[in-house]
Design a protein around this motif. Sequence first.
Motif, short mmCIF file in Angstrom:
data_model
loop_
_atom_site.label_atom_id
_atom_site.label_comp_id
_atom_site.label_asym_id
_atom_site.label_seq_id
_atom_site.Cartn_x
_atom_site.Cartn_y
_atom_site.Cartn_z
N GLU A 1 0.83 -1.21 0.00
CA GLU A 1 0.00 0.00 0.00
C GLU A 1 0.86 1.25 0.00
O GLU A 1 0.50 2.26 -0.63
CB GLU A 1 -0.96 -0.02 1.19
CG GLU A 1 -2.06 -1.04 1.04
CD GLU A 1 -2.87 -1.24 2.31
OE1 GLU A 1 -2.55 -0.62 3.35
OE2 GLU A 1 -3.83 -2.03 2.27
N ASP A 2 1.99 1.23 0.69
CA ASP A 2 2.93 2.37 0.67
C ASP A 2 3.42 2.65 -0.74
O ASP A 2 3.70 3.79 -1.10
CB ASP A 2 4.13 2.11 1.58
CG ASP A 2 3.85 2.43 3.03
OD1 ASP A 2 2.77 3.00 3.31
OD2 ASP A 2 4.71 2.11 3.87
N ARG A 3 3.54 1.61 -1.54
CA ARG A 3 4.04 1.76 -2.91
C ARG A 3 2.90 1.98 -3.91
O ARG A 3 3.12 2.03 -5.11
CB ARG A 3 4.83 0.53 -3.32
CG ARG A 3 6.07 0.29 -2.46
CD ARG A 3 7.19 -0.18 -3.26
NE ARG A 3 8.44 -0.56 -2.69
CZ ARG A 3 9.09 -0.08 -1.66
NH1 ARG A 3 8.54 0.85 -0.96
NH2 ARG A 3 10.26 -0.51 -1.29
N GLY A 4 1.68 2.08 -3.40
CA GLY A 4 0.53 2.35 -4.27
C GLY A 4 0.00 1.11 -4.97
O GLY A 4 -0.66 1.22 -6.00
N ILE A 5 0.25 -0.06 -4.43
CA ILE A 5 -0.23 -1.30 -5.04
C ILE A 5 -1.34 -1.86 -4.15
O ILE A 5 -1.19 -1.96 -2.93
CB ILE A 5 0.92 -2.33 -5.15
CG1 ILE A 5 2.06 -1.76 -6.00
CG2 ILE A 5 0.43 -3.64 -5.72
CD1 ILE A 5 3.32 -2.60 -5.96
N ASP A 6 -2.46 -2.24 -4.78
CA ASP A 6 -3.57 -2.81 -4.04
C ASP A 6 -3.27 -4.29 -3.77
O ASP A 6 -3.16 -5.09 -4.71
CB ASP A 6 -4.87 -2.67 -4.86
CG ASP A 6 -6.06 -3.27 -4.13
OD1 ASP A 6 -6.07 -3.25 -2.88
OD2 ASP A 6 -6.98 -3.75 -4.82
#
Length: 150
Positions: free
Chosen positions: A128-133
């Motif tokens: 989530e920190d890397r923008g991945i669901d």
Amino acid sequence: MVPWKRTSGLVGSLATVDSATDEAKSRPRFHRAYSFGIVTGIFFIVSWVGQFVFQAIAVRNDAVEHGSEFTWSDFFPQFLSSTFENWQSEFLQLVWQAAGLMLFYFWGSSQSREGEERVESKIDALLEDRGIDPESLDRVVKDRAEGKRS
């Protein structure tokens, strides 16, 4: 380069020597690679010699108290008996701990599940920190495992 394959020319044989030299350099020295086993072996020998000495003293003192002489033929059966009794006790504990932990881990005890859930939540937070669901990534991985292309 595989060392047992035949190579033609000087370049091929030099490559084999270089890869073998690199492999030898990358391996740790014997005392560093087996330090735990060496230290454990030293502890074992020192403790066994200590058991031998102190049990010999105790058997000699018992013989003197009872008005007889110390004999090695009386000592060795007692020493071996106590040695095997100690080993049996220690190995029983070790086997139970190893086998018990393994069984509880595979049966899914609360401790093993807790560890997996904790790791899973940390991975989800990193994704989530890397923008991945994380849920969509789970679907992609599941589809690939089943042979489907996304």
